[in-house]
Write an enzyme that holds these catalytic residues in place. Structure first.
Site, PDB file in Angstrom:
ATOM      1  N   GLU A  47     -37.286 -25.695 -20.116  1.00 11.61           N
ATOM      2  CA  GLU A  47     -37.308 -27.603 -20.205  1.00 11.61           C
ATOM      3  C   GLU A  47     -37.733 -27.998 -21.833  1.00 11.61           C
ATOM      4  O   GLU A  47     -36.718 -28.778 -22.301  1.00 11.61           O
ATOM      5  CB  GLU A  47     -38.449 -27.996 -19.523  1.00 11.61           C
ATOM      6  CG  GLU A  47     -38.054 -27.126 -18.290  1.00 11.61           C
ATOM      7  CD  GLU A  47     -39.020 -26.006 -17.447  1.00 11.61           C
ATOM      8  OE1 GLU A  47     -40.310 -25.849 -16.801  1.00 11.61           O
ATOM      9  OE2 GLU A  47     -38.703 -24.937 -18.749  1.00 11.61           O
ATOM     10  N   ARG A 202     -27.238  -0.203 -27.898  1.00 13.58           N
ATOM     11  CA  ARG A 202     -25.963   0.049 -29.506  1.00 13.58           C
ATOM     12  C   ARG A 202     -24.544  -0.719 -29.356  1.00 13.58           C
ATOM     13  O   ARG A 202     -23.780  -0.574 -29.790  1.00 13.58           O
ATOM     14  CB  ARG A 202     -26.278   1.212 -29.234  1.00 13.58           C
ATOM     15  CG  ARG A 202     -27.121   2.311 -30.362  1.00 13.58           C
ATOM     16  CD  ARG A 202     -26.463   3.848 -30.519  1.00 13.58           C
ATOM     17  NE  ARG A 202     -26.674   4.522 -29.557  1.00 13.58           N
ATOM     18  CZ  ARG A 202     -27.392   5.426 -28.846  1.00 13.58           C
ATOM     19  NH1 ARG A 202     -27.953   5.217 -28.841  1.00 13.58           N
ATOM     20  NH2 ARG A 202     -26.277   5.934 -27.439  1.00 13.58           N
ATOM     21  N   PRO A 290     -33.406  13.389 -13.097  1.00 14.82           N
ATOM     22  CA  PRO A 290     -33.207  14.249 -11.375  1.00 14.82           C
ATOM     23  C   PRO A 290     -35.099  14.117 -10.490  1.00 14.82           C
ATOM     24  O   PRO A 290     -35.093  13.470  -9.341  1.00 14.82           O
ATOM     25  CB  PRO A 290     -32.689  14.831 -11.128  1.00 14.82           C
ATOM     26  CG  PRO A 290     -32.441  15.860 -11.776  1.00 14.82           C
ATOM     27  CD  PRO A 290     -32.322  14.661 -13.703  1.00 14.82           C
TER      28      PRO A 290
END
Length: 351
Positions: A47, A202, A290
């Site tokens: 704002e 990057r 994983p």
């Protein structure tokens, strides 16, 4: 309001601990007079930026804001007071701010000054954009997005001797964009030992938007000659562990934090998320591998999935299947896109 929401996206990953907000100021004859979004570091607020562009023309205008204007004195004066002082006649807001310092008070201040208030415009969209801020306030944790790169047969670790890249260049560039939109990126120490990543952004023009780097390292195996440790003075790096020691890493600028033990003596994920939230972080990108990805899924701590799938199959000599990824019923698919030969599917947790 849709335009204000697109401005909000520009602030994601740069404004913690503040929310990302967009603001558009419109004249009585429907001309856009000014626009703004939360600036890096969380201030100035959207704002304030928009009002500075408009000046005296703000009198009698309508301000469209994606979050309830703040009503408390912090590093900057309240945005609600700034809107009143500028002579804005109407405020259209998407969603109420859940922060107890603001919640409803901004709207009350505006109404008390005779400003017409409309709320709930594109509320769901605005809440999704600031889900990380809301989670930090309500659940003391950031939003968690899991980034997964897999082959068509569900493998995330290529076979020995193969290229470590599963997806192509376009998918990898998009992954860097994801980093730019998050406050922190997390991996397990196994990923560091295998790949020695930088975990920075990057993309040309966005190099200054690298997130804080976080490593889960139960036994403090992070090498002092790793790229993460060697660049810790340039890009903030945090290691969560349950072990003693780490002085060598700390001398290089890495912050070593001990948290309570979770399953199998590993750092408790909820404790890790709590520390990140206390430090103001609202959006965490988990890149794996994983084992770490599976832990977040198993402990129901994932809010979003970004699943990159390559068209090739890696076969039985590859590994890295992610437990629980095949069952995505808890998640709603929100978008799909082609990135070169690869497919990106985006999911969010069902309400």
């Amino acid at each position: 309001m849709r335009h204000a929401l697109t401005l909000t996206e520009r602030a994601l990953g740069r404004v913690a601990p503040n929310p990302a907000v967009g603001c558009v100021i419109v004249s009585p004859d429907d001309r856009v007079l000014g626009r703004g979004w939360t600036q890096p570091g969380g201030r100035p607020h959207a704002e304030t930026v928009a009002l500075a562009q408009v000046g005296q023309a703000a009198r009698g205008s309508t301000a469209y804001v994606t979050l309830e204007p703040c009503a408390h004195h912090g590093h900057t004066p309240p945005c609600a007071e700034a809107l009143v002082a500028a002579g804005v006649a109407r405020v259209v807001a998407a969603v109420e701010d859940p922060d107890p310092r603001v919640k409803g008070k901004g709207f009350a201040l505006l109404r008390g000054a005779g400003i017409d208030i409309t709320t709930g415009v594109l509320e769901k969209d605005a809440a999704e954009l600031n889900a990380g801020f809301f989670l930090r306030i309500k659940e003391d944790r950031p939003l968690v997005a899991l980034k997964i790169a897999q082959s068509r047969d569900g493998k995330t670790i290529p076979p020995p001797g193969a290229s470590r890249w599963i997806t192509g260049e376009e998918a990898r560039r998009f992954a860097h964009l994801l980093r730019a939109k998050h406050d922190a990126v997390l991996v397990g120490v196994g990923t560091v030992l295998a790949d020695d990543p930088m975990l920075d952004c990057r993309l040309p023009g966005l190099e200054d938007r690298s997130p804080i780097r976080v490593v889960l390292d139960t036994h403090l195996r992070l090498p002092t000659n790793s790229r993460l440790a060697q660049t810790a003075l340039r890009i903030s790096t945090i290691v969560f562990t349950t072990a003693e020691g780490g002085e060598d890493l700390e001398r290089l600028g890495t912050e070593v934090l001990r948290v309570m033990k979770g399953a199998q003596g590993r750092p408790d994920l909820r404790a890790v998320l709590g520390v990140l939230a206390q430090r103001g972080m609202t959006r965490l990108l988990v890149e794996g591998g994983p084992t770490v990805i599976s832990r977040f899924l198993e402990e129901s701590l994932a809010d979003c999935l970004e699943v990159f799938t390559a068209p090739t199959e890696l076969g039985d000599t590859a590994s890295g299947e992610i437990a629980g990824l095949s069952d995505r019923t808890r998640f709603l698919r929100t978008a799909t896109r082609k990135l070169g030969p690869d497919l990106l599917e985006s999911y969010r947790l069902r309400a």
